[in-house]
Design an enzyme around this catalytic site. Structure first.
Site, mmCIF file in Angstrom:
data_model
loop_
_atom_site.group_PDB
_atom_site.id
_atom_site.type_symbol
_atom_site.label_atom_id
_atom_site.label_comp_id
_atom_site.label_asym_id
_atom_site.label_seq_id
_atom_site.Cartn_x
_atom_site.Cartn_y
_atom_site.Cartn_z
ATOM 1 N N HIS A 73 0.849 -1.194 0.000
ATOM 2 C CA HIS A 73 0.000 0.000 0.000
ATOM 3 C C HIS A 73 0.890 1.250 0.000
ATOM 4 O O HIS A 73 1.955 1.260 0.622
ATOM 5 C CB HIS A 73 -0.926 -0.009 1.224
ATOM 6 C CG HIS A 73 -1.970 1.052 1.125
ATOM 7 N ND1 HIS A 73 -1.725 2.356 1.474
ATOM 8 C CD2 HIS A 73 -3.246 1.012 0.662
ATOM 9 C CE1 HIS A 73 -2.812 3.073 1.244
ATOM 10 N NE2 HIS A 73 -3.757 2.278 0.758
ATOM 11 N N GLU A 132 -3.675 2.216 -7.542
ATOM 12 C CA GLU A 132 -4.057 3.301 -6.652
ATOM 13 C C GLU A 132 -3.176 4.520 -6.919
ATOM 14 O O GLU A 132 -2.109 4.664 -6.298
ATOM 15 C CB GLU A 132 -3.893 2.871 -5.194
ATOM 16 C CG GLU A 132 -4.759 1.703 -4.800
ATOM 17 C CD GLU A 132 -5.137 1.760 -3.319
ATOM 18 O OE1 GLU A 132 -6.322 1.823 -3.033
ATOM 19 O OE2 GLU A 132 -4.225 1.764 -2.477
HETATM 20 C C1 PEP Z 1 -6.603 3.427 -0.036
HETATM 21 O O1 PEP Z 1 -5.812 4.111 0.603
HETATM 22 O O2 PEP Z 1 -6.381 2.223 -0.260
HETATM 23 C C2 PEP Z 1 -7.807 4.055 -0.526
HETATM 24 C C3 PEP Z 1 -8.344 3.580 -1.612
HETATM 25 O O3 PEP Z 1 -8.284 5.104 0.201
HETATM 26 P P1 PEP Z 1 -9.522 6.054 -0.143
HETATM 27 O O4 PEP Z 1 -10.643 5.212 -0.673
HETATM 28 O O5 PEP Z 1 -9.877 6.690 1.171
HETATM 29 O O6 PEP Z 1 -9.036 7.040 -1.161
#
Ligand code: PEP
Length: 254
Positions: free
Chosen positions: A94, A166
């Site tokens: 992450h 992400e």
């Molecule tokens: C994350 O950090 O994995 C994430 C998707 O956070 P958020 O949905 O709050 O942007």
């Protein structure tokens, strides 16, 4: 392919709060079969939720783990301990682990190998930060992360791996008004990842690897993001803390 929607609660919720979330969430999604759902609570709630989720289709995941089985690693949790909690999944790499705790691709690769050795499924997070995006390095960053993190992983092991794209600039960090990537930007990233996976493995693996999107997914944008051809689900942070909003996202995954 069936979509996967995973909740990353990060460092939130007591054991009691976790249980009341699960009770409320189960009631709302009881007939929902469209998506696989994974809940990743903090370590402290794993044991209790593992009992709560027995006989349920909802899967349990952890947010991190160490690569060794046991030993002098103060404060760490091993893959065997996650198996002991009957965790099926673990999130690895992450961006908060990478940025705040200095995790490198090299370390994440060791964790991936250890997770697979113990039969855990994993969600590997990759994605560029805002400086990398603004200097046109997104694809280079993503490709390097994939190549380094998936070093020495074979085709059969890829069946256990979900990739979460992400983009770091899209992660809410708790701000419910933070903007997600547009569905077009997200789709472009996912398509690129699928191509890299095809080059690293083959067309079949690339087609069958789930690539899920994370970064400010919420009930308002879930449907449009999840309807894109290369988006196979979502990793949800902030909006997964509320049972109703997380259930709406799960329902949007048709
Ligand atoms: C994350 O950090 O994995 C994430 C998707 O956070 P958020 O949905 O709050 O942007």
């Amino acid at each position: 392919m069936k979509k996967l929607i995973a909740a990353n609660w990060k460092m939130n919720k007591s054991v009691e709060e976790s249980v009341s979330f699960i009770n409320e969430f189960k009631k709302i999604i009881k007939n929902e079969k469209n998506a696989d759902v994974v809940i990743c609570p903090p370590f402290t709630a794993l044991a209790t939720l593992s009992k709560e989720l027995k006989n349920s289709k909802i899967k349990l995941g952890a947010q991190n783990m160490h690569f060794e089985d046991a030993g002098a690693f103060t404060g760490e949790i091993s893959p065997l301990m996650l198996k002991d909690m009957e965790c099926e999944y673990v999130i690895l790499g992450h961006s908060e682990r990478r940025e705040i705790f200095n995790e490198s691709d090299f370390l994440i690769n060791k964790k991936i190998i250890a997770a697979l050795k113990h039969g855990l499924k994993l969600i590997l997070c990759i994605g560029e930060n805002i400086e990398q995006k603004q200097s046109g390095k997104t694809n280079e960053v993503i490709e390097n992360q994939l190549k380094n993190c998936l070093k020495n992983i074979d085709k059969i092991q890829m069946e256990k791996i979900t990739i979460a794209y992400e983009p770091i600039w899209a992660i809410s960090r708790g701000n419910p008004n933070h903007k997600a990537a547009t569905k077009e930007d997200a789709e472009e990233g996912h398509k690129f990842i699928r191509n890299v996976v095809e080059n690293m493995f083959d067309k079949n693996i690339s087609k069958n690897t789930r690539i899920i999107y994370g970064g400010s997914v919420k009930p308002e944008n879930a449907k449009e993001l999840l309807s894109m051809p290369n988006i196979d689900g979502g990793l949800v942070g902030n909006a997964s803390l509320n049972a109703k909003s997380f259930a709406e996202i799960v329902k949007a995954a048709k």
